[in-house]
Enzyme design. Structure first.
Site, PDB file in Angstrom:
ATOM      1  N   PRO A   1       0.801  -1.347   0.161  1.00 59.10           N
ATOM      2  CA  PRO A   1       0.149  -0.159   0.133  1.00 59.10           C
ATOM      3  C   PRO A   1       0.782   1.305  -0.019  1.00 59.10           C
ATOM      4  O   PRO A   1       2.009   1.414   0.723  1.00 59.10           O
ATOM      5  CB  PRO A   1      -0.771  -0.056   1.382  1.00 59.10           C
ATOM      6  N   ASN A   2       0.192   2.363  -0.689  1.00 58.98           N
ATOM      7  CA  ASN A   2       0.787   3.598  -0.709  1.00 58.98           C
ATOM      8  C   ASN A   2       2.077   3.758  -1.570  1.00 58.98           C
ATOM      9  O   ASN A   2       2.571   4.819  -1.977  1.00 58.98           O
ATOM     10  CB  ASN A   2       0.915   4.076   0.458  1.00 58.98           C
TER      11      ASN A   2
ATOM     12  N   ARG B   1       5.116  11.145  -2.566  1.00 58.87           N
ATOM     13  CA  ARG B   1       4.637  10.887  -1.033  1.00 58.87           C
ATOM     14  C   ARG B   1       6.094  10.975  -0.137  1.00 58.87           C
ATOM     15  O   ARG B   1       6.766  10.179  -0.524  1.00 58.87           O
ATOM     16  CB  ARG B   1       4.319   9.376  -1.005  1.00 58.87           C
TER      17      ARG B   1
ATOM     18  N   TYR C   1      11.201   8.937   0.882  1.00 64.13           N
ATOM     19  CA  TYR C   1      11.194   7.807  -0.368  1.00 64.13           C
ATOM     20  C   TYR C   1      11.706   8.373  -1.524  1.00 64.13           C
ATOM     21  O   TYR C   1      11.827   7.542  -2.480  1.00 64.13           O
ATOM     22  CB  TYR C   1       9.710   7.290  -0.425  1.00 64.13           C
TER      23      TYR C   1
ATOM     24  N   ASN D   1       7.991  -5.657  -1.323  1.00 72.25           N
ATOM     25  CA  ASN D   1       7.755  -4.423  -0.361  1.00 72.25           C
ATOM     26  C   ASN D   1       6.670  -4.711   0.184  1.00 72.25           C
ATOM     27  O   ASN D   1       5.617  -3.894  -0.390  1.00 72.25           O
ATOM     28  CB  ASN D   1       8.263  -3.237  -1.113  1.00 72.25           C
TER      29      ASN D   1
ATOM     30  N   ALA E   1       3.371  -1.137   4.642  1.00 72.57           N
ATOM     31  CA  ALA E   1       2.873  -0.973   5.986  1.00 72.57           C
ATOM     32  C   ALA E   1       2.412  -2.456   6.630  1.00 72.57           C
ATOM     33  O   ALA E   1       2.442  -2.556   7.527  1.00 72.57           O
ATOM     34  CB  ALA E   1       1.832  -0.137   6.108  1.00 72.57           C
TER      35      ALA E   1
ATOM     36  N   GLU F   1      12.724  -9.415   1.053  1.00 72.96           N
ATOM     37  CA  GLU F   1      11.985  -8.428   1.454  1.00 72.96           C
ATOM     38  C   GLU F   1      12.804  -6.972   1.208  1.00 72.96           C
ATOM     39  O   GLU F   1      14.077  -6.998   1.516  1.00 72.96           O
ATOM     40  CB  GLU F   1      11.795  -8.474   2.916  1.00 72.96           C
TER      41      GLU F   1
ATOM     42  N   HIS G   1      12.790  -2.613   1.557  1.00 69.98           N
ATOM     43  CA  HIS G   1      12.365  -1.460   2.048  1.00 69.98           C
ATOM     44  C   HIS G   1      13.039  -0.168   1.422  1.00 69.98           C
ATOM     45  O   HIS G   1      14.304  -0.478   1.383  1.00 69.98           O
ATOM     46  CB  HIS G   1      12.299  -1.237   3.492  1.00 69.98           C
TER      47      HIS G   1
ATOM     48  N   ARG H   1      13.626   4.457  11.872  1.00 70.18           N
ATOM     49  CA  ARG H   1      12.499   5.126  11.779  1.00 70.18           C
ATOM     50  C   ARG H   1      11.738   4.933  12.978  1.00 70.18           C
ATOM     51  O   ARG H   1      12.030   4.541  14.168  1.00 70.18           O
ATOM     52  CB  ARG H   1      11.714   5.055  10.631  1.00 70.18           C
TER      53      ARG H   1
HETATM   54  C1  DQA Z   1       8.226   0.971   3.366  1.00 69.10           C
HETATM   55  C2  DQA Z   1       8.723   1.017   4.930  1.00 69.10           C
HETATM   56  C3  DQA Z   1       7.106   0.903   5.645  1.00 69.10           C
HETATM   57  O1  DQA Z   1       7.302   1.017   7.086  1.00 69.10           O
HETATM   58  C4  DQA Z   1       6.306   2.016   5.220  1.00 69.10           C
HETATM   59  O2  DQA Z   1       4.954   1.737   5.778  1.00 69.10           O
HETATM   60  C5  DQA Z   1       6.172   1.920   3.647  1.00 69.10           C
HETATM   61  C6  DQA Z   1       7.435   1.748   2.659  1.00 69.10           C
HETATM   62  C7  DQA Z   1       9.798   1.180   2.621  1.00 69.10           C
HETATM   63  O3  DQA Z   1       9.855   1.056   1.447  1.00 69.10           O
HETATM   64  O4  DQA Z   1      10.731   1.983   3.306  1.00 69.10           O
HETATM   65  O5  DQA Z   1       5.091   2.042   3.139  1.00 69.10           O
HETATM   66  O6  DQA Z   1       8.112  -0.396   3.165  1.00 69.10           O
END
Ligand code: DQA
Length: 160
Positions: A24-25, A32, A37, A88, A91, A112, A114, A121
């Site tokens: 998500p997002n 964003r 990011y 990825n 959240a 995985e 990120h 963080r």
């Molecule tokens: C994320 C880190 C997560 O904590 C966050 O909720 C994201 C992006 C990253 O790529 O740094 O949406 O996965």
């Protein structure tokens, strides 16, 4: 609602299929929280991954969804078809037993990724439901982390 992001299968020498799933997002990448990011968009991530997969001779499926259920379904569908998953979970990393269970049922390696360094963080980002069963975890390398993940997959599959 928009259709899930992705252009489907990219061709290459197709020594193996790598599924790249985004949670998500991540569709908002570029606008964003750019201070966290960066300014690259999800299309830029897809281009980076496509180039890397082509270089290494892998086919690629690149998808994004804001829905936990979509991600679970796509991981299930990768069983018996994909050689590896790069994910990825965004959240859902920090909340989803369902995504962990789906990844447990996948027989190949998964990495995985990120974009940000989640460990630098908020404390709720320090725990991942999937790290403990991942072949590797990459965090804090920006979108380049996706390329490193594909390199790692190629090494694990013996295709590098
Ligand atoms: C994320 C880190 C997560 O904590 C966050 O909720 C994201 C992006 C990253 O790529 O740094 O949406 O996965």
């Amino acid at each position: 609602m928009d259709a899930p992001h992705g252009r489907g299968i990219a061709t290459g020498r197709a020594m193996g299929l790598i599924c790249i799933f985004n949670g998500p997002n991540l569709n908002l990448l570029g606008t964003r929280e750019p201070e966290i990011y960066g300014r690259d968009t999800l299309d830029d991530v897809e281009t980076l991954c496509a180039e890397k997969c082509r270089e290494l001779g892998h086919a690629m499926r690149f998808m994004q969804s804001n829905s936990e259920g979509d991600l679970v379904t796509w991981i299930q569908e990768a069983r018996g078809k994909a050689d590896a998953i790069v994910i990825n979970p965004a959240a859902y990393t920090h909340t989803s037993i369902a995504i962990r269970d789906a990844l447990s049922a996948f027989e190949g390696p998964f990495i995985e990724v990120h974009i940000s360094n989640v460990h630098a963080r908020e404390s709720f980002r320090h725990h991942s439901y999937v790290s403990g069963i991942a072949s590797a975890v990459i965090a804090g390398c920006g979108i380049a982390g996706y390329g490193y993940a594909i390199d790692t997959v190629a090494r694990l599959l013996g295709h590098d």
